[in-house]
Design an enzyme around this catalytic site. Sequence first.
Site, PDB file in Angstrom:
ATOM      1  N   HIS A 188      -5.864 -18.707 -42.558  1.00 15.33           N
ATOM      2  CA  HIS A 188      -4.726 -18.125 -43.281  1.00 15.33           C
ATOM      3  C   HIS A 188      -3.406 -18.664 -42.726  1.00 15.33           C
ATOM      4  O   HIS A 188      -2.461 -18.903 -43.485  1.00 15.33           O
ATOM      5  CB  HIS A 188      -4.743 -16.599 -43.186  1.00 15.33           C
ATOM      6  CG  HIS A 188      -5.995 -15.986 -43.706  1.00 15.33           C
ATOM      7  ND1 HIS A 188      -6.308 -14.651 -43.513  1.00 15.33           N
ATOM      8  CD2 HIS A 188      -7.033 -16.517 -44.418  1.00 15.33           C
ATOM      9  CE1 HIS A 188      -7.482 -14.385 -44.072  1.00 15.33           C
ATOM     10  NE2 HIS A 188      -7.936 -15.506 -44.627  1.00 15.33           N
ATOM     11  N   HIS A 235      -7.943 -15.954 -53.220  1.00 12.37           N
ATOM     12  CA  HIS A 235      -8.078 -16.000 -51.765  1.00 12.37           C
ATOM     13  C   HIS A 235      -8.983 -17.154 -51.335  1.00 12.37           C
ATOM     14  O   HIS A 235      -8.731 -17.794 -50.305  1.00 12.37           O
ATOM     15  CB  HIS A 235      -8.629 -14.685 -51.205  1.00 12.37           C
ATOM     16  CG  HIS A 235      -8.689 -14.718 -49.713  1.00 12.37           C
ATOM     17  ND1 HIS A 235      -7.579 -14.517 -48.925  1.00 12.37           N
ATOM     18  CD2 HIS A 235      -9.706 -15.003 -48.854  1.00 12.37           C
ATOM     19  CE1 HIS A 235      -7.908 -14.663 -47.651  1.00 12.37           C
ATOM     20  NE2 HIS A 235      -9.191 -14.952 -47.586  1.00 12.37           N
ATOM     21  N   ASP A 249      -8.046 -19.999 -48.647  1.00 15.18           N
ATOM     22  CA  ASP A 249      -8.901 -20.466 -47.552  1.00 15.18           C
ATOM     23  C   ASP A 249      -9.113 -21.968 -47.619  1.00 15.18           C
ATOM     24  O   ASP A 249      -9.083 -22.671 -46.590  1.00 15.18           O
ATOM     25  CB  ASP A 249     -10.263 -19.773 -47.621  1.00 15.18           C
ATOM     26  CG  ASP A 249     -10.269 -18.387 -47.009  1.00 15.18           C
ATOM     27  OD1 ASP A 249      -9.298 -18.019 -46.318  1.00 15.18           O
ATOM     28  OD2 ASP A 249     -11.271 -17.664 -47.211  1.00 15.18           O
ATOM     29  N   HIS A 307     -15.939 -21.951 -45.757  1.00 15.31           N
ATOM     30  CA  HIS A 307     -15.394 -22.720 -44.647  1.00 15.31           C
ATOM     31  C   HIS A 307     -16.332 -23.861 -44.234  1.00 15.31           C
ATOM     32  O   HIS A 307     -15.889 -24.982 -43.992  1.00 15.31           O
ATOM     33  CB  HIS A 307     -15.149 -21.806 -43.445  1.00 15.31           C
ATOM     34  CG  HIS A 307     -14.261 -20.644 -43.762  1.00 15.31           C
ATOM     35  ND1 HIS A 307     -12.959 -20.795 -44.187  1.00 15.31           N
ATOM     36  CD2 HIS A 307     -14.486 -19.302 -43.722  1.00 15.31           C
ATOM     37  CE1 HIS A 307     -12.426 -19.603 -44.392  1.00 15.31           C
ATOM     38  NE2 HIS A 307     -13.337 -18.694 -44.120  1.00 15.31           N
TER      39      HIS A 307
END
Length: 305
Positions: free
Chosen positions: A77, A234, A238, A261
């Site tokens: 973030h 969101h 990311d 991720h």
Amino acid sequence: MQRTLKGPVGFVGTGLHSGRAVRMTVQPASAGYGIWFRRADLPGDALIAARWDQVVGTTLCTEIANGAGARVATIEHLMAALAGCGIQNALIEIDGPEVPILDGSSARFVQGFLKRGLREQQAEVMAIRVLEPVTVSQDGAKASLHPAEGLEIDFAIDFVDAAIGRQQKRLRMANGAFVRELADSRTFCRQADVERMQANGLARGGTMANAVVFDGDRVLSPGGLRHRDEPVRHKMLDALGDLALAGAPLLARYRGERAGHAMTNRLLRALFARPGAWELVTCGAGVAARLPGAGVGRADLAAVA
């Protein structure tokens, strides 16, 4: 031109997964410095480069480490906020192993940076131009990079929970798009996953104030959603933070399908393993105007207030 902060910006909060209190200060840095973390609570070699090849963990967050064992987790973030504000040079001093989660988005980081102000530096921005498609996939998740004139993110998610369902969004990241469209979108989870995460030593600092919790067709977090499609926004946030670990802005179209991720880091590793798939270029005024953060200023604070 490259940019840094006009002065230090401090943040105090709690780590999402560790539950530990942490103090963090983002300091200005000289042109060409890049983004580095320094564990202020550790002796010896405590500097860690914010770079794709320093990533050592991708379970529900992105974690980096140096050769001496200094680590910092949940950096995505903050990295998204730096990239989205067009900050290429900064030193992040932190007294714990995890970046504070704050409200679960990048909004408070962006607010702090824009209120302090940005300083242009006498050095041109270098960017990574993707020359040919690169794709990685695993277990129904997929991420790819394609040639483009600026950075574009195209993301799709699909959850069984009716309150999330299938969502897709595509966004060019130039001209403050990150600040206006993505910065305030919070991390989220399913109620069914909360106990599992905590049993595995994760989400110890998670609350309804720093994450959106879904249960079937219900949004459990007080106040509901900030955007109808906040979850996919969101995920795009990311992705920008993880892509910022390339070490320079990307001129590429990123496509993510159920990616996270781990997939985005695998994608960067695949890109840099193919020297013919990319080149480092100096950004003239026209290219620089298409980078994330170009043109962002205090007037954009209303979007994340």
